[in-house]
Design a protein around this motif. Sequence first.
Motif, PDB file in Angstrom:
ATOM      1  N   GLN A 104      41.685  36.051  44.917  1.00 30.23           N
ATOM      2  CA  GLN A 104      42.533  35.306  43.997  1.00 30.23           C
ATOM      3  C   GLN A 104      43.193  36.222  42.959  1.00 30.23           C
ATOM      4  O   GLN A 104      44.383  36.089  42.661  1.00 30.23           O
ATOM      5  CB  GLN A 104      41.709  34.232  43.279  1.00 30.23           C
ATOM      6  N   MET A 105      42.420  37.164  42.410  1.00 27.97           N
ATOM      7  CA  MET A 105      42.952  38.005  41.345  1.00 27.97           C
ATOM      8  C   MET A 105      43.942  39.056  41.849  1.00 27.97           C
ATOM      9  O   MET A 105      44.653  39.675  41.074  1.00 27.97           O
ATOM     10  CB  MET A 105      41.801  38.682  40.576  1.00 27.97           C
ATOM     11  N   GLN A 106      44.021  39.236  43.165  1.00 26.02           N
ATOM     12  CA  GLN A 106      44.938  40.215  43.760  1.00 26.02           C
ATOM     13  C   GLN A 106      46.209  39.572  44.308  1.00 26.02           C
ATOM     14  O   GLN A 106      47.160  40.268  44.660  1.00 26.02           O
ATOM     15  CB  GLN A 106      44.239  40.957  44.908  1.00 26.02           C
ATOM     16  N   LEU A 107      46.236  38.250  44.360  1.00 18.90           N
ATOM     17  CA  LEU A 107      47.296  37.573  45.103  1.00 18.90           C
ATOM     18  C   LEU A 107      48.680  37.786  44.505  1.00 18.90           C
ATOM     19  O   LEU A 107      49.641  38.053  45.235  1.00 18.90           O
ATOM     20  CB  LEU A 107      46.997  36.076  45.204  1.00 18.90           C
ATOM     21  N   ALA A 108      48.824  37.654  43.192  1.00 21.93           N
ATOM     22  CA  ALA A 108      50.147  37.772  42.576  1.00 21.93           C
ATOM     23  C   ALA A 108      50.784  39.119  42.900  1.00 21.93           C
ATOM     24  O   ALA A 108      51.967  39.193  43.273  1.00 21.93           O
ATOM     25  CB  ALA A 108      50.042  37.574  41.067  1.00 21.93           C
ATOM     26  N   ASP A 109      49.999  40.182  42.795  1.00 25.00           N
ATOM     27  CA  ASP A 109      50.517  41.518  43.097  1.00 25.00           C
ATOM     28  C   ASP A 109      50.846  41.661  44.572  1.00 25.00           C
ATOM     29  O   ASP A 109      51.890  42.222  44.936  1.00 25.00           O
ATOM     30  CB  ASP A 109      49.489  42.578  42.680  1.00 25.00           C
ATOM     31  N   ALA A 110      49.972  41.141  45.444  1.00 25.22           N
ATOM     32  CA  ALA A 110      50.208  41.244  46.890  1.00 25.22           C
ATOM     33  C   ALA A 110      51.484  40.510  47.297  1.00 25.22           C
ATOM     34  O   ALA A 110      52.268  41.012  48.119  1.00 25.22           O
ATOM     35  CB  ALA A 110      49.005  40.696  47.657  1.00 25.22           C
ATOM     36  N   LEU A 111      51.710  39.333  46.736  1.00 28.94           N
ATOM     37  CA  LEU A 111      52.914  38.568  47.061  1.00 28.94           C
ATOM     38  C   LEU A 111      54.168  39.280  46.561  1.00 28.94           C
ATOM     39  O   LEU A 111      55.187  39.347  47.267  1.00 28.94           O
ATOM     40  CB  LEU A 111      52.830  37.170  46.458  1.00 28.94           C
ATOM     41  N   LYS A 112      54.093  39.797  45.364  1.00 27.94           N
ATOM     42  CA  LYS A 112      55.248  40.508  44.801  1.00 27.94           C
ATOM     43  C   LYS A 112      55.619  41.712  45.655  1.00 27.94           C
ATOM     44  O   LYS A 112      56.799  41.963  45.933  1.00 27.94           O
ATOM     45  CB  LYS A 112      54.930  40.944  43.372  1.00 27.94           C
ATOM     46  N   ARG A 113      54.617  42.446  46.108  1.00 26.59           N
ATOM     47  CA  ARG A 113      54.857  43.654  46.910  1.00 26.59           C
ATOM     48  C   ARG A 113      55.379  43.329  48.312  1.00 26.59           C
ATOM     49  O   ARG A 113      56.038  44.161  48.941  1.00 26.59           O
ATOM     50  CB  ARG A 113      53.575  44.476  47.008  1.00 26.59           C
ATOM     51  N   THR A 114      55.076  42.136  48.791  1.00 25.82           N
ATOM     52  CA  THR A 114      55.447  41.761  50.158  1.00 25.82           C
ATOM     53  C   THR A 114      56.671  40.854  50.195  1.00 25.82           C
ATOM     54  O   THR A 114      57.162  40.504  51.278  1.00 25.82           O
ATOM     55  CB  THR A 114      54.257  41.050  50.848  1.00 25.82           C
TER      56      THR A 114
END
Length: 330
Positions: free
Chosen positions: A80-90
């Motif tokens: 959950q805490m990694q999702l925002a960054d992962a979505l932004k990068r992808t």
Amino acid sequence: MKYAVLGAGAMGLRYGVLLQEAGFDVDFVEIWQPQIDKIREQNGVFVSRDHKNKHLVPVNIYSPEEYTGDPDVWVVFTKQMQLADALKRTAHAFKPSQYVVSPMNGMGHIDKLNQYFDKQNVIGATALIGTVLNGPGDVDFIGAKGAGSMNMANETEKPDKMTKKIQDEFTQANLNPNLTTNFMGTLMAKVIFNSVVNTLCTMFEIQMGEFIQSPVAEKLSRQLIDEAFDVCERAGITLLNTREEEWESVQFVSSVSNPLHYPSMYQDMSKGRNTEVDYINGYIYDLGLKYHYEAKTHDFLRNLVHLAEFSRDFDVEALEKKVQALELSK
């Protein structure tokens, strides 16, 4: 159809490998560089089942910045805490026609997914499937072949042809999907399950099968389940299960489906990572406050987990040096 798994950790690898073995085209997109490096070095991921039959499975893995594929469906499995960054990068690889299925633990991810995908294309999901990442490029599927199950529900609560096609292909991959038309009730049922099993097993460093044999397992479980159901009733959320059925699910999964499984929260704790307790027990407590109800046991457990994280990371040597310096200054 073509799938892309965003978050190739334990569960992401399990879903992707099973879909690949069922004959579907699968790409893996990962944000943890050691995972990418190890899988590329060994030309695949090592897969075991219940610690046996370890074998290499070739997979295609990319960092978000490298990925240029065009999947029909994204399967999202970050923390959950990694999702925002992962979505932004992808985000460069997201297209309006794509669907997303997200069987992540906890709550908080749907709002983030809605920033990139139309609600009509968002499928919330939950997974009662145990998997362990032993290390980079090494995953262990817990439970016999075909064990485990999942629930899935469209955010619009209106299943379409694409949703049913995804359900069919997940069935071919032995993921045992059950399609519902109760979005929040589906997601919260798993949050409640995790608020019991994940948190308690983590606090006492035990497998699910050990937990369920305890003479106090039922009392502890029912207390947490009752508080969570009280919250959901006040929030107007109709859950998939009754209170009794939720307890029966904890019993069955812990004693029959995955007795040898250490939940993902324990895996995070034992490997020095932050846990998702704020998105599980913490979410239940915070939701209750909106409706003037305090789920105090859930808040107590959340704080205990944070205390365990703190003590795990506490620098004892630094404290000893500080004490010595104070004594010398007297």
